[in-house]
Write a protein that holds these residues in place. Structure first.
Motif, PDB file in Angstrom:
ATOM      1  N   SER A   1      34.608 -26.155  32.557  1.00 26.30           N
ATOM      2  CA  SER A   1      33.771 -26.537  31.268  1.00 26.30           C
ATOM      3  C   SER A   1      33.392 -25.614  30.304  1.00 26.30           C
ATOM      4  CB  SER A   1      32.370 -27.437  32.073  1.00 26.30           C
ATOM      5  OG  SER A   1      31.273 -26.483  32.429  1.00 26.30           O
ATOM      6  N   TYR A   2      32.737 -25.997  29.358  1.00 25.21           N
ATOM      7  CA  TYR A   2      32.412 -25.045  28.276  1.00 25.21           C
ATOM      8  C   TYR A   2      30.937 -25.180  28.054  1.00 25.21           C
ATOM      9  CZ  TYR A   2      37.043 -23.623  27.132  1.00 25.21           C
ATOM     10  OH  TYR A   2      38.152 -22.869  27.236  1.00 25.21           O
TER      11      TYR A   2
ATOM     12  N   GLN B   1      30.189 -26.301  22.147  1.00 26.65           N
ATOM     13  CA  GLN B   1      31.377 -26.610  21.354  1.00 26.65           C
ATOM     14  C   GLN B   1      31.868 -25.669  20.740  1.00 26.65           C
ATOM     15  OE1 GLN B   1      30.251 -30.337  19.595  1.00 26.65           O
ATOM     16  NE2 GLN B   1      32.235 -30.258  18.433  1.00 26.65           N
TER      17      GLN B   1
ATOM     18  N   THR C   1      38.738 -30.297  27.305  1.00 23.04           N
ATOM     19  CA  THR C   1      37.768 -29.889  28.548  1.00 23.04           C
ATOM     20  C   THR C   1      36.379 -30.129  28.066  1.00 23.04           C
ATOM     21  OG1 THR C   1      39.211 -27.867  28.980  1.00 23.04           O
ATOM     22  CG2 THR C   1      37.060 -27.767  29.722  1.00 23.04           C
TER      23      THR C   1
ATOM     24  N   ILE D   1      42.427 -27.537  26.224  1.00 23.74           N
ATOM     25  CA  ILE D   1      40.920 -26.620  26.048  1.00 23.74           C
ATOM     26  C   ILE D   1      40.099 -27.599  25.281  1.00 23.74           C
ATOM     27  CG2 ILE D   1      39.931 -24.846  24.722  1.00 23.74           C
ATOM     28  CD1 ILE D   1      42.292 -23.334  25.280  1.00 23.74           C
TER      29      ILE D   1
ATOM     30  N   ARG E   1      34.060 -23.494  23.066  1.00 19.94           N
ATOM     31  CA  ARG E   1      35.512 -24.289  23.276  1.00 19.94           C
ATOM     32  C   ARG E   1      36.426 -24.533  22.276  1.00 19.94           C
ATOM     33  NH1 ARG E   1      34.632 -30.706  24.823  1.00 19.94           N
ATOM     34  NH2 ARG E   1      33.842 -30.707  22.646  1.00 19.94           N
TER      35      ARG E   1
END
Length: 256
Positions: A94-95, A98, A77, A74, A101
């Motif tokens: 994707s995130y 931040q 990613t 994670i 994530r």
């Protein structure tokens, strides 16, 4: 004509010594055989139990390491803005932010701690969780998990306990600095300096200088900075000082 031998009734009743001895031996062997069989069965059962415990331990560790690997995956990613054209076409995960994530990673690390808290992966999860909270500037959470990490570390008797303890002290010093408790920050930077562990001294000295400056102790702070340049001229911390000679300019965001 063969001579008749007269045997008395007393002699007939008297047991044959060889037969009696043989009977006793056979009886003892039979009894010992039962004992041997019982002991053998006990050993087999013990070995089965040992193998079962070992298998259970391996299985639990594998599950913990799998969850830990998911947490690291994670963190690795990319953010949506970092995706390449090929990754977008392939629909790579994707995130958006931040924060999103790190929240997923935090949830996964907590899962490891909840299910496998006493294992080595559980210990590792505590450290990374504390570091994530430090990155998010959630100082109280960072301090809580660094303390949890240090407590668990003592139980594991790890060969790397000394170095891991010092990295946790540095993290705690930064957290105390972030929340404005400069006296406590100074205390933990000093713990690292007292260790004489070469790897961490330059970073701890820089942290101490920044903290002293916050406490209004400008001269001791400047002396600490000069020490870094003299003792660790090739370190990234000394390089940072060439562009920020004043400890007041060294905010946490500028720390390497």
């Amino acid at each position: 004509m063969a001579k008749k031998i007269k045997v008395s009734r007393k002699q007939i009743k008297k047991p044959d010594e060889f037969i009696t001895f043989t009977d006793r031996v056979l009886k003892q062997l039979s009894e010992k055989k039962n004992l041997v069989i019982g002991a053998g069965a006990g050993i087999v059962l013990l070995l089965l139990l040992i193998n079962l415990v070992a298998y259970s331990y391996r299985t639990q560790r594998q599950k913990a390491e799998y969850l830990l690997a998911q947490a690291f995956s994670i963190l690795n990613t990319p953010l949506t803005e970092e995706l390449t054209t090929d990754q977008i076409i392939k629909g790579s995960k994707s995130y958006a932010t931040q924060k999103e994530r790190s929240e997923d990673a935090i949830a996964k690390f907590k899962q490891v701690i909840d299910k496998f808290g006493k294992s080595e992966p559980g210990l590792e999860a505590r450290y990374h969780l504390a570091s994530l909270y430090l990155e998010r500037k959630e100082w109280e959470n960072a301090l809580y998990y660094f303390q949890e990490f240090l407590s668990a570390l003592k139980e594991h008797h790890s060969q790397a306990e000394f170095n891991l303890t010092l990295t946790a002290y540095l993290g705690m010093a930064q957290a105390y600095y972030g929340k404005g408790d400069y006296e406590k920050a100074l205390e933990y930077y000093q713990k690292v300096l007292d260790s004489k562990a070469e790897t961490y001294l330059a970073e701890a000295s820089l942290g101490k200088a920044r903290t002293l400056a916050k406490l209004g102790k400008t001269q001791p702070a400047q002396q600490e900075l000069e020490k870094i340049i003299q003792l660790y001229p090739d370190s990234i911390y000394a390089c940072l000082l060439y562009t920020s000679p004043s400890p007041r300019d060294l905010s946490p965001s500028r720390m390497p």
